[in-house]
Design a protein around this motif. Structure first.
Motif, PDB file in Angstrom:
ATOM      1  N   GLU A  35      74.302  11.338  15.393  1.00  0.00           N
ATOM      2  CA  GLU A  35      73.703  12.520  16.023  1.00  0.00           C
ATOM      3  C   GLU A  35      72.895  12.140  17.261  1.00  0.00           C
ATOM      4  O   GLU A  35      72.236  11.096  17.282  1.00  0.00           O
ATOM      5  CB  GLU A  35      72.783  13.241  15.042  1.00  0.00           C
ATOM      6  N   PRO A  36      72.909  12.996  18.295  1.00  0.00           N
ATOM      7  CA  PRO A  36      72.090  12.723  19.481  1.00  0.00           C
ATOM      8  C   PRO A  36      70.610  12.946  19.189  1.00  0.00           C
ATOM      9  O   PRO A  36      70.246  13.663  18.263  1.00  0.00           O
ATOM     10  CB  PRO A  36      72.601  13.739  20.506  1.00  0.00           C
ATOM     11  N   TYR A  47      70.527  13.403  23.823  1.00  0.00           N
ATOM     12  CA  TYR A  47      70.966  12.189  24.512  1.00  0.00           C
ATOM     13  C   TYR A  47      71.178  11.068  23.512  1.00  0.00           C
ATOM     14  O   TYR A  47      70.696  11.112  22.381  1.00  0.00           O
ATOM     15  CB  TYR A  47      69.964  11.775  25.591  1.00  0.00           C
ATOM     16  N   LEU A  48      71.904  10.061  23.935  1.00  0.00           N
ATOM     17  CA  LEU A  48      72.136   8.853  23.153  1.00  0.00           C
ATOM     18  C   LEU A  48      71.667   7.668  23.978  1.00  0.00           C
ATOM     19  O   LEU A  48      71.951   7.592  25.171  1.00  0.00           O
ATOM     20  CB  LEU A  48      73.620   8.693  22.825  1.00  0.00           C
ATOM     21  N   LEU A  49      70.933   6.755  23.358  1.00  0.00           N
ATOM     22  CA  LEU A  49      70.452   5.556  24.046  1.00  0.00           C
ATOM     23  C   LEU A  49      71.220   4.336  23.559  1.00  0.00           C
ATOM     24  O   LEU A  49      71.425   4.163  22.361  1.00  0.00           O
ATOM     25  CB  LEU A  49      68.967   5.330  23.755  1.00  0.00           C
ATOM     26  N   PHE A  50      71.617   3.505  24.493  1.00  0.00           N
ATOM     27  CA  PHE A  50      72.315   2.263  24.186  1.00  0.00           C
ATOM     28  C   PHE A  50      71.595   1.104  24.857  1.00  0.00           C
ATOM     29  O   PHE A  50      70.900   1.288  25.847  1.00  0.00           O
ATOM     30  CB  PHE A  50      73.764   2.320  24.689  1.00  0.00           C
ATOM     31  N   LEU A  60      73.008   8.231  27.768  1.00  0.00           N
ATOM     32  CA  LEU A  60      74.158   9.116  27.897  1.00  0.00           C
ATOM     33  C   LEU A  60      73.672  10.515  27.528  1.00  0.00           C
ATOM     34  O   LEU A  60      73.195  10.731  26.415  1.00  0.00           O
ATOM     35  CB  LEU A  60      75.262   8.666  26.943  1.00  0.00           C
ATOM     36  N   THR A  61      73.749  11.456  28.457  1.00  0.00           N
ATOM     37  CA  THR A  61      73.209  12.796  28.225  1.00  0.00           C
ATOM     38  C   THR A  61      74.137  13.864  28.771  1.00  0.00           C
ATOM     39  O   THR A  61      74.921  13.602  29.679  1.00  0.00           O
ATOM     40  CB  THR A  61      71.808  12.925  28.863  1.00  0.00           C
TER      41      THR A  61
END
Length: 113
Positions: A35-36, A47-50, A60-61
């Motif tokens: 899940e974001p 958003y997703l953080l890597f 990534l948003t």
């Protein structure tokens, strides 16, 4: 590159140009990475953080693609009227809710910061 949740990356504004744009399916993204994170700013619904091997953060948003950032949709009559009197490139699109956006299988544009 792997997903991280311990660190944060602050993007000052949506006016900041993204490093890149990528087209992905939101459901496949959730299936692969989970899940974001709910975005505390009304510019995006999540958003997703890597993190990579150099410990650089990558965000990534989704860019203003939901009613959360665009406001509620107008009546269906409004969109029907636009369909009859405006050319396709001049029509205002109807935006999905945040839940509809993240559960769709249609590829969408995401920004990478």
């Amino acid at each position: 590159c792997w997903r991280t949740m311990e660190r944060t990356l602050y993007v000052q504004s949506s006016w900041k140009m993204p490093t890149a744009k990528i087209i992905l399916s939101p459901t496949k993204l959730i299936h692969s990475f989970g899940e974001p994170i709910w975005y505390p700013n009304p510019e995006s619904s999540g958003y997703l953080l890597f993190e990579d091997n150099n410990l650089d953060l990558i965000m990534l948003t989704e860019p203003h693609s939901t009613t959360f950032s665009r406001g509620p949709n107008k009546d269906d009559e409004y969109y029907q009227e636009q369909r009859t009197r405006l050319k396709k490139h001049r029509r205002e699109p109807k935006y999905p809710s945040a839940d509809e956006f993240w559960s769709t299988d249609v590829p969408r544009t995401f920004y990478i910061y």
